[in-house]
Design a protein around this motif. Structure first.
Motif, PDB file in Angstrom:
ATOM      1  N   UNK A 369       0.800  -1.224   0.000  1.00  0.00           N
ATOM      2  CA  UNK A 369       0.000   0.000   0.000  1.00  0.00           C
ATOM      3  C   UNK A 369       0.833   1.274   0.000  1.00  0.00           C
ATOM      4  N   UNK A 370       2.009   1.241   0.618  1.00  0.00           N
ATOM      5  CA  UNK A 370       2.813   2.453   0.770  1.00  0.00           C
ATOM      6  C   UNK A 370       3.435   2.875  -0.550  1.00  0.00           C
ATOM      7  N   UNK A 371       3.318   4.166  -0.868  1.00  0.00           N
ATOM      8  CA  UNK A 371       3.940   4.735  -2.063  1.00  0.00           C
ATOM      9  C   UNK A 371       5.310   5.303  -1.710  1.00  0.00           C
ATOM     10  N   UNK A 372       6.293   5.065  -2.596  1.00  0.00           N
ATOM     11  CA  UNK A 372       7.658   5.510  -2.347  1.00  0.00           C
ATOM     12  C   UNK A 372       8.185   6.334  -3.519  1.00  0.00           C
ATOM     13  N   UNK A 373       9.164   7.178  -3.209  1.00  0.00           N
ATOM     14  CA  UNK A 373       9.968   7.880  -4.217  1.00  0.00           C
ATOM     15  C   UNK A 373      11.409   7.405  -4.063  1.00  0.00           C
ATOM     16  N   UNK A 374      12.111   7.313  -5.193  1.00  0.00           N
ATOM     17  CA  UNK A 374      13.501   6.849  -5.156  1.00  0.00           C
ATOM     18  C   UNK A 374      14.369   7.752  -6.011  1.00  0.00           C
ATOM     19  N   UNK A 433       5.014  -1.672  -4.154  1.00  0.00           N
ATOM     20  CA  UNK A 433       5.343  -3.058  -4.437  1.00  0.00           C
ATOM     21  C   UNK A 433       4.101  -3.823  -4.885  1.00  0.00           C
ATOM     22  N   UNK A 434       4.189  -4.628  -5.955  1.00  0.00           N
ATOM     23  CA  UNK A 434       3.050  -5.459  -6.352  1.00  0.00           C
ATOM     24  C   UNK A 434       2.687  -6.496  -5.294  1.00  0.00           C
ATOM     25  N   UNK A 435       3.734  -7.012  -4.608  1.00  0.00           N
ATOM     26  CA  UNK A 435       3.534  -7.975  -3.533  1.00  0.00           C
ATOM     27  C   UNK A 435       4.376  -7.541  -2.346  1.00  0.00           C
ATOM     28  N   UNK A 436       3.973  -7.941  -1.150  1.00  0.00           N
ATOM     29  CA  UNK A 436       4.749  -7.593   0.038  1.00  0.00           C
ATOM     30  C   UNK A 436       6.180  -8.134  -0.090  1.00  0.00           C
ATOM     31  N   UNK A 456      30.619   5.769  -9.991  1.00  0.00           N
ATOM     32  CA  UNK A 456      30.268   6.240  -8.655  1.00  0.00           C
ATOM     33  C   UNK A 456      28.754   6.235  -8.493  1.00  0.00           C
ATOM     34  N   UNK A 457      28.299   5.708  -7.368  1.00  0.00           N
ATOM     35  CA  UNK A 457      26.890   5.677  -6.992  1.00  0.00           C
ATOM     36  C   UNK A 457      26.744   6.523  -5.733  1.00  0.00           C
ATOM     37  N   UNK A 458      25.883   7.534  -5.767  1.00  0.00           N
ATOM     38  CA  UNK A 458      25.775   8.402  -4.602  1.00  0.00           C
ATOM     39  C   UNK A 458      24.371   8.980  -4.482  1.00  0.00           C
ATOM     40  N   UNK A 459      24.154   9.685  -3.356  1.00  0.00           N
ATOM     41  CA  UNK A 459      22.903  10.410  -3.099  1.00  0.00           C
ATOM     42  C   UNK A 459      21.672   9.514  -3.246  1.00  0.00           C
ATOM     43  N   UNK A 460      21.724   8.341  -2.616  1.00  0.00           N
ATOM     44  CA  UNK A 460      20.577   7.430  -2.645  1.00  0.00           C
ATOM     45  C   UNK A 460      19.524   7.925  -1.658  1.00  0.00           C
ATOM     46  N   UNK A 461      18.306   8.088  -2.163  1.00  0.00           N
ATOM     47  CA  UNK A 461      17.175   8.503  -1.336  1.00  0.00           C
ATOM     48  C   UNK A 461      16.012   7.537  -1.573  1.00  0.00           C
ATOM     49  N   UNK A 462      15.466   6.996  -0.501  1.00  0.00           N
ATOM     50  CA  UNK A 462      14.223   6.253  -0.548  1.00  0.00           C
ATOM     51  C   UNK A 462      13.308   6.887   0.493  1.00  0.00           C
ATOM     52  N   UNK A 463      12.231   7.455   0.026  1.00  0.00           N
ATOM     53  CA  UNK A 463      11.339   8.183   0.922  1.00  0.00           C
ATOM     54  C   UNK A 463       9.901   7.791   0.673  1.00  0.00           C
ATOM     55  N   UNK A 464       9.076   7.948   1.701  1.00  0.00           N
ATOM     56  CA  UNK A 464       7.644   7.832   1.479  1.00  0.00           C
ATOM     57  C   UNK A 464       7.217   8.996   0.591  1.00  0.00           C
ATOM     58  N   UNK A 465       6.320   8.723  -0.340  1.00  0.00           N
ATOM     59  CA  UNK A 465       6.022   9.667  -1.412  1.00  0.00           C
ATOM     60  C   UNK A 465       5.664  11.058  -0.882  1.00  0.00           C
ATOM     61  N   UNK A 466       6.308  12.066  -1.523  1.00  0.00           N
ATOM     62  CA  UNK A 466       6.022  13.473  -1.231  1.00  0.00           C
ATOM     63  C   UNK A 466       5.677  14.175  -2.532  1.00  0.00           C
TER      64      UNK A 466
END
Length: 467
Positions: A369-374, A433-436, A456-466
């Motif tokens: 159910x939870x919506x995320x931004x990445x 997520x389609x499934x838990x 280089x991989x940087x500035x990773x953000x996973x947040x609840x949708x805003x």
């Protein structure tokens, strides 16, 4: 081994080396001081460059005698010591490579320089409508010589120099400008349009120095207030061709169209390339499939170091799958962690997708159910096409000891092209997520990388949708 989410975990292997010589063993080298430092010019005929003009991949090969190794140098930087390698060139033009020769005594003082030509530009993404189509009105139109208004600080100076070859304009802007409309270029044509038709337009723009906001305007040559579009926010990255396009525009009764560009805000010494200009009746199908436009607005991002960034609270294990062309595993690439930045060094090239996987297996979980931004920022020292970024449920080991795969349960699976030394932000918004998920993995695949590539991989953000 070619499934889309399969990798072999292992301890991190850190190998510090300037470059890796893989084609010769130490026994192949002549004893030091026997032959002395090699003379580069002796090996000029051993260097071969083949350009595949259909794909823009260039093969560099060296067929020298035993005991010597090539050192390939691009743009003043040592790139590889392989006897055969490939490099991708997106943009048409003339290029060069310098080659030194190495043996057990050292590297040659002399250098062999070779030049080669790439015929056409291959776009990162949509490349516009077909320039040489019979429906394109631009090549057969009468197009007046460009007129300019070039006024740094609103004080007009000499017009910029330009050239026109094969329908491609190259404009050199020696002085910087600070505002829109301080570096205008306009071409009046005899092309007419009418209200009974709809129209398509495209053009490819390239700047030698990044430009924050080029303006493109298609307008009535007698009335600046009558126009098809006036786009003021065309952002160009340095040396990265970009297609500006419009499709199915309602027609306007105009007797003579004018195409206007404004490069106001340019840096000093910027060279602008304008190519593949297309204007056609929308009813005439040239075979082009226009991309779907993602209208999802970019969310408001929390700070990378914020407590609202769920990634900050995660624990994870890094895993690799780094394979040869026959899919046999090779030693893990070097990984250096610096705060929230992760740097990988791939000493050897890979040939196919999923031969160079790197992942973060986290303790994060998700419901449905939870919506995320990445969000993540990638930077590569070399061009890599079709890099995968995937946020997916982690595989697990079942009670029977076999791996349970969860390839199909993912938030997103994006493919992006990385351009050498250009930061690329990859983001998505409002996904669930389609499934838990019992655990979440962030998976990257850099398959197809050249030798000696650093990412280089940087500035990773996973947040609840805003919003």
């Amino acid at each position: 081994m070619k499934n889309i989410y399969s990798y072999i975990g292992g301890m991190l292997l850190v190998t510090a080396m300037a470059f890796s010589i893989t084609s010769c063993s130490p026994d192949d080298f002549v004893t030091p001081n026997e032959a002395g430092i090699p003379v580069a010019s002796t090996y000029e005929s051993a260097i071969k460059i083949d350009v595949d003009q259909t794909t823009n991949w260039v093969t560099f090969s060296f067929n020298g005698q035993q005991g010597v190794t090539p050192v390939w140098i691009f743009d003043g930087k040592t790139y590889s010591s392989s006897f055969s390698m490939k490099k991708y060139y997106r943009k048409s033009g003339d290029y060069s490579v310098d080659v030194k020769i190495s043996n057990a005594n050292g590297i040659s003082d002399g250098t062999i320089s070779k030049t080669f030509h790439v015929d056409k530009t291959i776009m990162n993404g949509f490349g516009g409508f077909v320039y040489d189509s019979e429906f394109n009105m631009w090549p057969t139109a009468t197009v007046d010589a460009p007129t300019f208004y070039y006024a740094p600080g609103w004080s007009q100076i000499e017009n910029p120099k330009y050239s026109l070859e094969g329908g491609t304009y190259t404009v050199t802007l020696p002085e910087a400008t600070g505002e829109t409309w301080q570096a205008q270029m306009a071409m009046v044509t005899n092309i007419s349009t009418e209200t009974t038709k709809n129209y398509d337009f495209s053009v490819i723009l390239t700047a030698s120095v990044s430009h924050p906001s080029v303006t493109v305007k298609l307008v009535d040559s007698t009335n600046d207030g009558v126009y098809y579009f006036e786009e003021k926010n065309v952002k160009l990255e340095a040396n990265e061709p970009l297609c500006f396009w419009k499709s199915d525009m309602p027609g306007i009764d105009i007797a003579k169209l004018k195409l206007v560009f404004d490069f106001g805000g340019n840096a000093a010494g910027t060279e602008m390339t304008i190519e593949n200009i297309v204007l056609k009746d929308h009813a005439n199908d040239d075979g082009t499939k226009v991309p779907e436009i993602d209208t999802t607005p970019e969310p408001t991002w929390v700070a990378v170091d914020s407590g609202d960034n769920l990634w900050n609270g995660a624990t994870f294990v890094n895993k690799f799958f780094y394979a040869n062309s026959d899919w046999s595993p090779r030693p893990n690439p070097e990984l250096v962690e610096d705060g929230r930045s992760y740097s990988l060094t791939f000493s050897q090239s890979t040939a196919e997708a999923w031969q160079n996987q790197f992942s973060f297996e986290t303790n994060l979980t998700s419901d449905t159910e939870t919506l995320y931004d990445f969000h993540v920022v990638l930077n590569s020292s070399a061009d890599i096409k079709n890099v995968t970024v995937k946020l997916v449920q982690t595989n697990e080991i079942g009670e029977d000891g076999n791996e349970i795969k969860h390839d199909g349960n993912f938030f997103f699976d994006k493919k992006v092209d990385l351009v050498a030394d250009v930061e690329q932000a990859v983001w998505t918004a409002s996904v669930k997520a389609p499934e838990a998920m019992h655990a979440i993995s962030l998976v990257f695949d850099f398959g197809g990388n050249p030798d000696n590539t650093s990412v280089t991989i940087k500035d990773i953000i996973l947040q609840k949708h805003k919003d």
